[in-house]
Design a protein around this motif. Structure first.
Motif, PDB file in Angstrom:
ATOM      1  N   MET A   1       0.814  -1.224   0.000  1.00  0.00           N
ATOM      2  CA  MET A   1       0.000   0.000   0.000  1.00  0.00           C
ATOM      3  C   MET A   1       0.845   1.270   0.000  1.00  0.00           C
ATOM      4  SD  MET A   1      -3.139   0.997  -0.038  1.00  0.00           S
ATOM      5  CE  MET A   1      -4.115   2.423   0.315  1.00  0.00           C
ATOM      6  N   PRO A   2       1.890   1.386   0.872  1.00  0.00           N
ATOM      7  CA  PRO A   2       2.696   2.604   0.840  1.00  0.00           C
ATOM      8  C   PRO A   2       3.388   2.815  -0.507  1.00  0.00           C
ATOM      9  CG  PRO A   2       3.099   1.395   2.874  1.00  0.00           C
ATOM     10  CD  PRO A   2       2.265   0.529   1.992  1.00  0.00           C
ATOM     11  N   MET A   3       3.841   1.727  -1.140  1.00  0.00           N
ATOM     12  CA  MET A   3       4.506   1.858  -2.440  1.00  0.00           C
ATOM     13  C   MET A   3       3.522   2.326  -3.505  1.00  0.00           C
ATOM     14  SD  MET A   3       7.608   1.422  -1.891  1.00  0.00           S
ATOM     15  CE  MET A   3       8.220   1.408  -3.568  1.00  0.00           C
ATOM     16  N   ASP A   4       2.270   1.885  -3.413  1.00  0.00           N
ATOM     17  CA  ASP A   4       1.251   2.357  -4.352  1.00  0.00           C
ATOM     18  C   ASP A   4       1.018   3.846  -4.183  1.00  0.00           C
ATOM     19  OD1 ASP A   4       0.941  -0.181  -5.337  1.00  0.00           O
ATOM     20  OD2 ASP A   4      -0.803  -0.659  -4.087  1.00  0.00           O
ATOM     21  N   PHE A   5       0.993   4.288  -2.929  1.00  0.00           N
ATOM     22  CA  PHE A   5       0.786   5.709  -2.654  1.00  0.00           C
ATOM     23  C   PHE A   5       1.942   6.544  -3.203  1.00  0.00           C
ATOM     24  CE2 PHE A   5       1.462   9.385   0.173  1.00  0.00           C
ATOM     25  CZ  PHE A   5       0.280  10.068  -0.078  1.00  0.00           C
ATOM     26  N   VAL A   6       3.181   6.075  -2.975  1.00  0.00           N
ATOM     27  CA  VAL A   6       4.361   6.787  -3.487  1.00  0.00           C
ATOM     28  C   VAL A   6       4.312   6.841  -5.015  1.00  0.00           C
ATOM     29  CG1 VAL A   6       6.880   6.678  -3.692  1.00  0.00           C
ATOM     30  CG2 VAL A   6       5.789   6.266  -1.481  1.00  0.00           C
ATOM     31  N   ALA A   7       3.936   5.747  -5.624  1.00  0.00           N
ATOM     32  CA  ALA A   7       3.850   5.716  -7.096  1.00  0.00           C
ATOM     33  C   ALA A   7       2.783   6.686  -7.600  1.00  0.00           C
ATOM     34  CB  ALA A   7       3.540   4.292  -7.571  1.00  0.00           C
ATOM     35  N   GLN A   8       1.658   6.773  -6.905  1.00  0.00           N
ATOM     36  CA  GLN A   8       0.605   7.708  -7.312  1.00  0.00           C
ATOM     37  C   GLN A   8       1.061   9.160  -7.164  1.00  0.00           C
ATOM     38  OE1 GLN A   8      -2.757   6.612  -4.921  1.00  0.00           O
ATOM     39  NE2 GLN A   8      -3.293   4.847  -6.188  1.00  0.00           N
ATOM     40  N   VAL A   9       1.758   9.452  -6.046  1.00  0.00           N
ATOM     41  CA  VAL A   9       2.263  10.807  -5.836  1.00  0.00           C
ATOM     42  C   VAL A   9       3.281  11.166  -6.914  1.00  0.00           C
ATOM     43  CG1 VAL A   9       3.648  12.254  -4.280  1.00  0.00           C
ATOM     44  CG2 VAL A   9       1.802  10.838  -3.360  1.00  0.00           C
ATOM     45  N   TYR A  10       4.178  10.225  -7.211  1.00  0.00           N
ATOM     46  CA  TYR A  10       5.183  10.484  -8.252  1.00  0.00           C
ATOM     47  C   TYR A  10       4.514  10.694  -9.612  1.00  0.00           C
ATOM     48  CZ  TYR A  10       9.080   9.891 -11.430  1.00  0.00           C
ATOM     49  OH  TYR A  10      10.008  10.096 -12.441  1.00  0.00           O
ATOM     50  N   ALA A  11       3.514   9.869  -9.917  1.00  0.00           N
ATOM     51  CA  ALA A  11       2.808  10.015 -11.197  1.00  0.00           C
ATOM     52  C   ALA A  11       2.107  11.367 -11.290  1.00  0.00           C
ATOM     53  CB  ALA A  11       1.802   8.878 -11.376  1.00  0.00           C
ATOM     54  N   TYR A  12       1.641  11.891 -10.147  1.00  0.00           N
ATOM     55  CA  TYR A  12       0.990  13.199 -10.142  1.00  0.00           C
ATOM     56  C   TYR A  12       2.005  14.330 -10.311  1.00  0.00           C
ATOM     57  CZ  TYR A  12      -1.239  17.392  -8.336  1.00  0.00           C
ATOM     58  OH  TYR A  12      -1.701  18.665  -8.193  1.00  0.00           O
ATOM     59  N   LEU A  13       3.131  14.211  -9.592  1.00  0.00           N
ATOM     60  CA  LEU A  13       4.107  15.304  -9.578  1.00  0.00           C
ATOM     61  C   LEU A  13       5.006  15.322 -10.809  1.00  0.00           C
ATOM     62  CD1 LEU A  13       5.265  15.189  -5.842  1.00  0.00           C
ATOM     63  CD2 LEU A  13       3.590  16.727  -6.874  1.00  0.00           C
ATOM     64  N   GLN A  14       5.249  14.179 -11.415  1.00  0.00           N
ATOM     65  CA  GLN A  14       6.213  14.064 -12.511  1.00  0.00           C
ATOM     66  C   GLN A  14       5.928  14.991 -13.696  1.00  0.00           C
ATOM     67  OE1 GLN A  14       5.855  12.011 -15.611  1.00  0.00           O
ATOM     68  NE2 GLN A  14       7.991  12.336 -16.207  1.00  0.00           N
ATOM     69  N   PRO A  15       4.665  15.175 -14.121  1.00  0.00           N
ATOM     70  CA  PRO A  15       4.427  16.104 -15.232  1.00  0.00           C
ATOM     71  C   PRO A  15       4.727  17.567 -14.892  1.00  0.00           C
ATOM     72  CG  PRO A  15       2.561  14.616 -14.968  1.00  0.00           C
ATOM     73  CD  PRO A  15       3.445  14.442 -13.780  1.00  0.00           C
ATOM     74  N   GLY A  16       4.867  17.890 -13.604  1.00  0.00           N
ATOM     75  CA  GLY A  16       5.158  19.268 -13.207  1.00  0.00           C
ATOM     76  C   GLY A  16       6.557  19.728 -13.548  1.00  0.00           C
ATOM     77  N   GLY A  17       7.431  18.794 -13.860  1.00  0.00           N
ATOM     78  CA  GLY A  17       8.769  19.161 -14.287  1.00  0.00           C
ATOM     79  C   GLY A  17       9.712  19.444 -13.128  1.00  0.00           C
ATOM     80  N   ILE A  18      10.823  20.092 -13.458  1.00  0.00           N
ATOM     81  CA  ILE A  18      11.913  20.330 -12.511  1.00  0.00           C
ATOM     82  C   ILE A  18      11.499  21.246 -11.363  1.00  0.00           C
ATOM     83  CG2 ILE A  18      12.907  22.305 -13.732  1.00  0.00           C
ATOM     84  CD1 ILE A  18      15.093  19.540 -12.414  1.00  0.00           C
ATOM     85  N   VAL A  19      10.520  22.117 -11.597  1.00  0.00           N
ATOM     86  CA  VAL A  19      10.098  23.069 -10.565  1.00  0.00           C
ATOM     87  C   VAL A  19       9.471  22.354  -9.373  1.00  0.00           C
ATOM     88  CG1 VAL A  19       8.591  25.057 -10.122  1.00  0.00           C
ATOM     89  CG2 VAL A  19       9.793  24.864 -12.287  1.00  0.00           C
ATOM     90  N   MET A  20       8.968  21.144  -9.583  1.00  0.00           N
ATOM     91  CA  MET A  20       8.328  20.420  -8.489  1.00  0.00           C
ATOM     92  C   MET A  20       9.316  20.030  -7.388  1.00  0.00           C
ATOM     93  SD  MET A  20       5.187  20.493  -9.166  1.00  0.00           S
ATOM     94  CE  MET A  20       4.546  19.373  -7.949  1.00  0.00           C
ATOM     95  N   PHE A  21      10.597  19.854  -7.741  1.00  0.00           N
ATOM     96  CA  PHE A  21      11.573  19.458  -6.726  1.00  0.00           C
ATOM     97  C   PHE A  21      11.744  20.521  -5.641  1.00  0.00           C
ATOM     98  CE2 PHE A  21      12.849  16.668 -10.268  1.00  0.00           C
ATOM     99  CZ  PHE A  21      12.779  15.446  -9.608  1.00  0.00           C
ATOM    100  N   PRO A  22      12.073  21.788  -5.982  1.00  0.00           N
ATOM    101  CA  PRO A  22      12.172  22.793  -4.907  1.00  0.00           C
ATOM    102  C   PRO A  22      10.838  23.056  -4.209  1.00  0.00           C
ATOM    103  CG  PRO A  22      12.419  23.842  -7.053  1.00  0.00           C
ATOM    104  CD  PRO A  22      12.447  22.361  -7.279  1.00  0.00           C
ATOM    105  N   LEU A  23       9.745  22.917  -4.950  1.00  0.00           N
ATOM    106  CA  LEU A  23       8.430  23.126  -4.346  1.00  0.00           C
ATOM    107  C   LEU A  23       8.144  22.076  -3.278  1.00  0.00           C
ATOM    108  CD1 LEU A  23       5.705  24.540  -4.193  1.00  0.00           C
ATOM    109  CD2 LEU A  23       4.978  23.252  -6.189  1.00  0.00           C
ATOM    110  N   VAL A  24       8.409  20.813  -3.590  1.00  0.00           N
ATOM    111  CA  VAL A  24       8.178  19.730  -2.629  1.00  0.00           C
ATOM    112  C   VAL A  24       9.131  19.854  -1.444  1.00  0.00           C
ATOM    113  CG1 VAL A  24       8.366  17.223  -2.303  1.00  0.00           C
ATOM    114  CG2 VAL A  24       7.175  18.129  -4.301  1.00  0.00           C
ATOM    115  N   ILE A  25      10.401  20.151  -1.710  1.00  0.00           N
ATOM    116  CA  ILE A  25      11.392  20.265  -0.630  1.00  0.00           C
ATOM    117  C   ILE A  25      11.019  21.409   0.314  1.00  0.00           C
ATOM    118  CG2 ILE A  25      13.795  20.892  -0.133  1.00  0.00           C
ATOM    119  CD1 ILE A  25      14.527  19.273  -2.689  1.00  0.00           C
ATOM    120  N   SER A  26      10.648  22.564  -0.240  1.00  0.00           N
ATOM    121  CA  SER A  26      10.282  23.698   0.619  1.00  0.00           C
ATOM    122  C   SER A  26       9.010  23.397   1.406  1.00  0.00           C
ATOM    123  CB  SER A  26      10.115  24.976  -0.208  1.00  0.00           C
ATOM    124  OG  SER A  26       9.047  24.851  -1.130  1.00  0.00           O
TER     125      SER A  26
END
Length: 198
Positions: A1-26
């Motif tokens: 279940m946790p791996m499914d959740f991580v995969a869903q979050v990654y699938a959602y964030l991945q189209p956002g591009g490079i800007v998502m990395f500093p946004l998520v970290i902050s």
């Protein structure tokens, strides 16, 4: 279940591009600081002693046992440095309160800054997504909607993510500022009352 959740979050964030990395970290840093401040303020209030008990400890010249709250900390620090000279003791009491004050406001400015930066990262993602879309239009024209969808998706996901991080962050920043103000008021009240009983 946790791996499914991580995969869903990654699938959602991945189209956002490079800007998502500093946004998520902050955003993660902001929420770690918020949780730390909430727990710290709860401890200051829950483990504290009443003002009457603080005055009693001052009269008995005995530090409160096991109390780690705001008033208890000031009384304990004062009793460790007390001299017996009334004027000097008032200055020592002020200094003990001054040492407690920075820990109350610690990280609040950073939390407010991180909450304000999140929508700016979202706006940056919007701009980069629109640039990508216009580059596709320049190459293929408007006849290839599938190629344009990537840039539009990047623009919308980063905007949504930035606002999703910023709105609760600003709310919590305001809440924590008010909580810190109440604690500082309690500190000032404690110092004023203790000075009258020196």
């Amino acid at each position: 279940m946790p791996m499914d959740f991580v995969a869903q979050v990654y699938a959602y964030l991945q189209p956002g591009g490079i800007v998502m990395f500093p946004l998520v970290i902050s955003s993660v840093c902001m929420w770690v600081l918020i949780i730390d401040r909430v727990l710290y303020y709860r401890q200051l209030g829950r483990d504290d002693i009443p003002l009457r008990q603080a005055v009693g400890m001052l009269a008995a010249k005995a530090a409160p046992a096991g109390a780690t709250g705001l008033r208890a900390g000031v009384v304990t620090a004062f009793l460790a440095e007390r001299t017996g000279d009334r004027d000097l003791d008032k200055k020592i009491l002020d200094r003990c309160a001054m040492r407690a004050r920075p820990s109350i406001r610690r990280a609040l400015a950073l939390i407010a800054t991180l909450a304000a930066v999140a929508p700016l990262f979202g706006l940056l993602g919007t701009v980069t997504g629109m640039i990508t879309t216009f580059d596709v239009i320049a190459l293929f024209g408007t006849g290839n909607p599938k190629a344009m969808a990537g840039g539009i998706s990047e623009a919308l996901i980063t905007t949504q993510s930035g606002l999703t991080a910023a709105i609760p962050g600003l709310f919590m920043s305001t809440y924590l500022m008010r909580r810190a103000g109440r604690l500082e008021g309690r500190l000032d009240e404690t110092v004023a009352v203790l000075k009258r009983h020196l």
